[in-house]
Structures are given as C-alpha cells and as structure tokens.
Design an enzyme around this catalytic site. Structure first.
Site, PDB file in Angstrom:
ATOM      1  N   ASP A  13      24.580  13.934 -51.952  1.00 27.87           N
ATOM      2  CA  ASP A  13      24.428  15.289 -51.423  1.00 27.87           C
ATOM      3  C   ASP A  13      23.450  16.125 -52.235  1.00 27.87           C
ATOM      4  O   ASP A  13      23.628  17.335 -52.371  1.00 27.87           O
ATOM      5  CB  ASP A  13      25.782  16.015 -51.347  1.00 27.87           C
ATOM      6  CG  ASP A  13      26.837  15.186 -50.654  1.00 27.87           C
ATOM      7  OD1 ASP A  13      26.516  14.608 -49.605  1.00 27.87           O
ATOM      8  OD2 ASP A  13      27.961  15.095 -51.165  1.00 27.87           O
ATOM      9  N   LYS A  16      18.611  15.078 -50.375  1.00 31.37           N
ATOM     10  CA  LYS A  16      17.596  14.036 -50.176  1.00 31.37           C
ATOM     11  C   LYS A  16      16.922  14.171 -48.812  1.00 31.37           C
ATOM     12  O   LYS A  16      15.755  13.865 -48.668  1.00 31.37           O
ATOM     13  CB  LYS A  16      18.231  12.636 -50.259  1.00 31.37           C
ATOM     14  CG  LYS A  16      18.740  12.285 -51.640  1.00 31.37           C
ATOM     15  CD  LYS A  16      19.341  10.895 -51.665  1.00 31.37           C
ATOM     16  CE  LYS A  16      20.650  10.775 -50.931  1.00 31.37           C
ATOM     17  NZ  LYS A  16      21.783  11.474 -51.541  1.00 31.37           N
ATOM     18  N   GLY A  40      25.271  11.802 -44.816  1.00 28.29           N
ATOM     19  CA  GLY A  40      24.932  12.813 -43.820  1.00 28.29           C
ATOM     20  C   GLY A  40      23.833  13.673 -44.392  1.00 28.29           C
ATOM     21  O   GLY A  40      23.986  14.245 -45.455  1.00 28.29           O
ATOM     22  N   HIS A  41      22.688  13.674 -43.746  1.00 29.62           N
ATOM     23  CA  HIS A  41      21.587  14.500 -44.218  1.00 29.62           C
ATOM     24  C   HIS A  41      21.427  15.681 -43.277  1.00 29.62           C
ATOM     25  O   HIS A  41      21.212  15.502 -42.090  1.00 29.62           O
ATOM     26  CB  HIS A  41      20.285  13.692 -44.251  1.00 29.62           C
ATOM     27  CG  HIS A  41      20.282  12.640 -45.317  1.00 29.62           C
ATOM     28  ND1 HIS A  41      19.508  11.523 -45.269  1.00 29.62           N
ATOM     29  CD2 HIS A  41      20.978  12.554 -46.472  1.00 29.62           C
ATOM     30  CE1 HIS A  41      19.715  10.786 -46.355  1.00 29.62           C
ATOM     31  NE2 HIS A  41      20.616  11.394 -47.083  1.00 29.62           N
ATOM     32  N   GLN A 228      23.883   8.331 -50.528  1.00 33.71           N
ATOM     33  CA  GLN A 228      24.800   8.609 -51.646  1.00 33.71           C
ATOM     34  C   GLN A 228      23.976   8.905 -52.918  1.00 33.71           C
ATOM     35  O   GLN A 228      22.844   9.329 -52.825  1.00 33.71           O
ATOM     36  CB  GLN A 228      25.783   7.470 -51.884  1.00 33.71           C
ATOM     37  CG  GLN A 228      26.805   7.284 -50.767  1.00 33.71           C
ATOM     38  CD  GLN A 228      26.258   6.564 -49.555  1.00 33.71           C
ATOM     39  OE1 GLN A 228      25.631   5.535 -49.675  1.00 33.71           O
ATOM     40  NE2 GLN A 228      26.496   7.094 -48.376  1.00 33.71           N
TER      41      GLN A 228
HETATM   42  P1  IMP Z   1      32.964   5.591 -49.024  1.00 32.34           P
HETATM   43  O1  IMP Z   1      31.491   5.454 -49.226  1.00 32.34           O
HETATM   44  O2  IMP Z   1      33.326   6.217 -47.712  1.00 32.34           O
HETATM   45  O3  IMP Z   1      33.685   4.301 -49.295  1.00 32.34           O
HETATM   46  O4  IMP Z   1      33.513   6.613 -50.140  1.00 32.34           O
HETATM   47  C1  IMP Z   1      33.545   6.279 -51.525  1.00 32.34           C
HETATM   48  C2  IMP Z   1      33.222   7.495 -52.384  1.00 32.34           C
HETATM   49  O5  IMP Z   1      31.839   7.837 -52.199  1.00 32.34           O
HETATM   50  C3  IMP Z   1      34.017   8.758 -52.039  1.00 32.34           C
HETATM   51  O6  IMP Z   1      34.218   9.509 -53.211  1.00 32.34           O
HETATM   52  C4  IMP Z   1      33.078   9.510 -51.110  1.00 32.34           C
HETATM   53  O7  IMP Z   1      33.347  10.895 -51.091  1.00 32.34           O
HETATM   54  C5  IMP Z   1      31.750   9.189 -51.758  1.00 32.34           C
HETATM   55  N1  IMP Z   1      30.637   9.274 -50.821  1.00 32.34           N
HETATM   56  C6  IMP Z   1      30.304   8.385 -49.866  1.00 32.34           C
HETATM   57  N2  IMP Z   1      29.211   8.799 -49.199  1.00 32.34           N
HETATM   58  C7  IMP Z   1      28.838   9.953 -49.756  1.00 32.34           C
HETATM   59  C8  IMP Z   1      27.742  10.845 -49.514  1.00 32.34           C
HETATM   60  O8  IMP Z   1      26.872  10.646 -48.655  1.00 32.34           O
HETATM   61  N3  IMP Z   1      27.710  11.954 -50.310  1.00 32.34           N
HETATM   62  C9  IMP Z   1      28.629  12.186 -51.296  1.00 32.34           C
HETATM   63  N4  IMP Z   1      29.655  11.381 -51.547  1.00 32.34           N
HETATM   64  C10 IMP Z   1      29.750  10.271 -50.791  1.00 32.34           C
END
Ligand code: IMP
Length: 433
Positions: A13, A16, A40-41, A228
């Site tokens: 977040d 990007k 999510g962008h 991420q």
């Molecule tokens: P998952 O990717 O859904 O398995 O989540 C694993 C961890 O990564 C959790 O703490 C999510 O909140 C975090 N996470 C996954 N995708 C994002 C993102 O795009 N932005 C911020 N945190 C993320």
C-alpha cells in the site's frame, strides 16, 4: 535502461499504482509478477477513482501491453469482473492483456479453506489477518504440485481431475476447521464456472515468459509491477505475518522466467509514513489520535477489503531492509502531503532490543514484537502547494524531511508524490533514462 522493477519497500500500500502509472508513459509493457486479488491499486485520473486488483496499473495507458506473470495466482471471476469494469471505461479495447498460462488459478475452495482456517486461528489468537482471497491456499497447492493453472481451464477433464484431487485433500481439513463440505452441486458449478471463465479468457492467454523475453531482447521498455511490499515476502519478510509469494524484486525474474542479468533498475516505493494491514509486529504504530489523523488524511483503508490500515511513523530499519532485499537503486516517496499540518513528525532511525541498537528489524517475530523504535523528531509543515513540481517548491521543513529520509535510506529519490493526481508529482529522475 530497458527493464525496471517497481516494488513496495514496506508492508504494501505504498502508492505503487500511481508510480507505475507514471512510469508506464515510457514503458512498452507492464508485467505484474506476484500475488493475486489481494492487491488493490487505487488510481485517480482526472478526479475519477479506478481500482485495479490483478491487472497492472499500466492499463490506464491504451496500447501498452499488460501482462499477468506466471508467478501470480489468478481468480478468474475477479479478473473477468475487472476486465469488464475497465472496458466500460474504454480501456483494454486493443487486446492489451496477456494472461500467463502458467499462472495458478484461485478456485472457491481456496477461499473456503482460508476463511475457516483464519476463523479458527482467530479464536486461538494467532490469525494472520489475510485478505481472504484464497492466496495462501492457492500457493500451497502450487507447492504441493496439485495446483490448477490457467492453461488447465481449457481442458475440462484435467480440470475436473485436479479439483477432485484437491478436494480429497482439503475437505477433511475444512471439516476439521469447523466448516461445511461443499455439496456435489456446488462443486460442479465451480467447475462449470471455471471452464466458462477459461473460454472467455482463451484469447488473452499466452506464454508470458517468452513474450517478456522477446520484448527485452528487442530493447523494449519493460516495467515490472510488484504487489504487496518487500516486508511481506514469504522468504525474507516478517514471517509468519507475510503473504505467500515472493514480493521482492527477485520475484519479478522468477515470475517471468527472466534472468536477473536482464534487469537494469529497481525502484522502491515508500510512503512518508508507515502502514500495515493484518497482524504482525509494527514497532512505530500509532494507536492514538495522530494515527487516526494520518489514516483519515491518507485514506488508509484497504482498497480490496476496506479494512482500516494500521498507521505509524516512518520506520527506517524496515525501509533499509526493503532497500537491501530488493537491491533498490532509486526510491519514490509517496503521500508526503498526508503529513502536512502535523506539529511534529517522528521517524524511527533504529530499533533497540535488549540494550543493543539495530539498523534493520530482527527476523525473529518475538524479537520484532519486543523491539523499541529509537525516534528522532522533526518539525512539521503546513500545506504543500498543489503545483509543487520541484523540491524547492516544498515548505522548508518538508524539504528537510525528504532530504533526511533520502540520506538515512542511502538511496536517491527518483520522485516525490505530493497528491493522488498524476500531476501532483515532483519528478527527479527517469528510471528508463
Ligand atoms: P494474503 O496475501 O491475503 O495471504 O495476506 C497475508 C498478509 O499480507 C496479511 O497481513 C495481509 O493484510 C497482507 N497483504 C496482502 N496483500 C496486501 C496488499 O496488497 N497490501 C497490504 N497488505 C497486504
């Protein structure tokens, strides 16, 4: 420079989307390399918001090739929904999208197992706080060599056999976690829907690795878009509070099957403060009015889940780790404007653990939870002019902050973003130059 990787330097977040959108002006192709609809962008174009989850943010530039790399995990329904929304805005009208046939597919049972598992972990006080988009279970299936790949959506008998094999393994687990086994009708609908999605996606499927290799060989500008952030990397992030893919720059090479010698530059994105979603230690977290003020001013709510993001001061040990893990040679600083109006700004320049000062986070989660940030305090600043296009247009304290962060991070800034719109940017250097 012809191959540039853009990667988040923190816990995701970082903004990007806007940076990739800007760099895409000079790119021929944009490749998303990891994760799935957990990202999510949010992009703001002429005041209108566009949220992309799977498709690279470069999609806003008609005619630029948008590639979903083989290292991704793709929910076909989410992808089709996104394609529909973008087409309704007049985008993706020229066959820009290429979906890597080797990417893995997220099916409803991945989300089902994740939900029951996270619910159970919650009651035991050890929830990861995932986005519940099925990301972890899809990567588990991939590592267990029973995953469904995009290409399998075109072969009904193979898809049916794989779903059956996966459910054989997963149904006992779903029951163990207190969930209900899917009915035969549900399973057959899942398969029919996946096959229908496969047919719709058929013209967009292809060999992403080969296409990227050809583009690179032809000297085209290829931009890799990380999802991420570096600290959510499965191997090198703040495990176990991470996602299930390689989020660092090396993940781009792995996803595209591109040798690391082909990469020319890595640009990291860092916010002027820090945020984190989900569980895990966050030493600079502000659980107070200032944190709430940053959350509101920065719109710090998940683009995918709507969850309020945890907010805190900029964490240099974490940023240094991100810089090191991805070998960043430039940084983009985003959301500087969000801190405007605060009387003072803190930055964690180190951590202290058992009396020892650390310049990077400790890798053990318990140690990370105990680490105390060592803060330095800097004066705040008033509003940043909307038309600031040069560092000299910034209020003096904001400029000092930018210069200090650049010095502490040890990497030059290639841009500073002072608002969500494309134009609200101080461009310092061109990554493709
Ligand atoms: P998952 O990717 O859904 O398995 O989540 C694993 C961890 O990564 C959790 O703490 C999510 O909140 C975090 N996470 C996954 N995708 C994002 C993102 O795009 N932005 C911020 N945190 C993320």
């Amino acid at each position: 420079m012809s191959v540039v990787i853009v990667v988040g330097a923190q816990w995701g977040d970082e903004g990007k989307g806007k940076v990739v959108d800007l760099f895409t002006e000079r790119a021929d192709a944009v490749v998303r390399y990891g994760g799935g609809a957990n990202a999510g962008h949010t992009l703001v174009i002429n005041g209108a918001k566009v949220v992309t989850r799977l498709i690279p943010s470069g999609v806003l530039h008609p005619g630029k090739r948008c590639v979903l790399g083989d290292g991704m995990v793709i929910d076909p329904h989410s992808l089709l929904e996104e394609i529909g929304q973008l087409r309704a805005k007049g985008l993706l009208a020229r066959g820009e999208l290429l979906v890597g046939q080797g990417a893995h597919v997220i099916l409803p049972y991945h989300k089902l197992i994740e939900a029951v598992r996270e619910d159970k972990a919650k009651s035991a006080g050890r929830m990861i706080g995932t986005t519940r988009r099925g990301i972890g279970p899809a990567y588990e299936a991939k590592a267990a060599r029973r995953g469904v790949r995009v290409r399998d959506l075109l072969i009904p008998a193979r898809l049916r056999a794989l779903v059956e094999q996966n459910l054989d393994e997963l149904v006992p687990l779903i029951l163990h976690f207190g969930g209900a086994a899917p009915t035969a009708d549900e399973v057959s609908k899942w398969i029919d829907d996946a096959l229908a999605a496969g047919e719709t996606l058929r013209p967009m499927m292809g060999d992403a690795s080969r296409e990227v290799a050809h583009a690179v060989a032809a000297g085209k500008h290829v931009l890799f878009e990380g999802a991420q952030g570096s600290l959510l990397d499965l191997d090198h992030g703040t495990y176990p509070y991470v996602t299930s893919s390689a989020t660092i720059a090396a993940g781009a090479c792995q996803s595209a099957g591109l040798g690391p010698t082909k990469v020319d530059a890595v640009i990291g994105i860092t916010k002027a403060y820090a945020t984190r979603v989900g569980g895990g230690p966050f030493p600079t977290e502000l659980d107070d009015e200032t944190g709430e003020r940053i959350r509101q001013a920065g719109g710090e709510f998940g683009a995918v889940t709507g969850r309020p993001r945890r907010c805190g001061w900029l964490d240099l040990p974490a940023l240094r780790l991100g810089v090191r893990l991805s070998g960043m040679d430039g940084l983009a600083l985003t959301k500087l404007d969000v801190l405007s109006g605060l009387p003072e700004i803190k930055v964690a320049i180190a951590y202290k653990l058992d009396g020892v000062e650390l310049d990077e986070p400790p890798m053990d989660p318990d140690d990370m939870g105990r680490a105390e940030p060592v803060f330095t305090t800097m004066p705040g600043w008033g509003p940043i002019p909307k038309d600031a296009r040069d560092l000299s247009d910034l209020p003096a304290s904001a400029r000092h902050y930018v210069e200090a962060v650049e010095r502490w991070a040890g990497v030059p800034f290639s841009l500073v973003s002072v608002g969500p719109e494309r134009a609200e940017t101080i461009a310092i250097s061109d990554p493709f130059a």
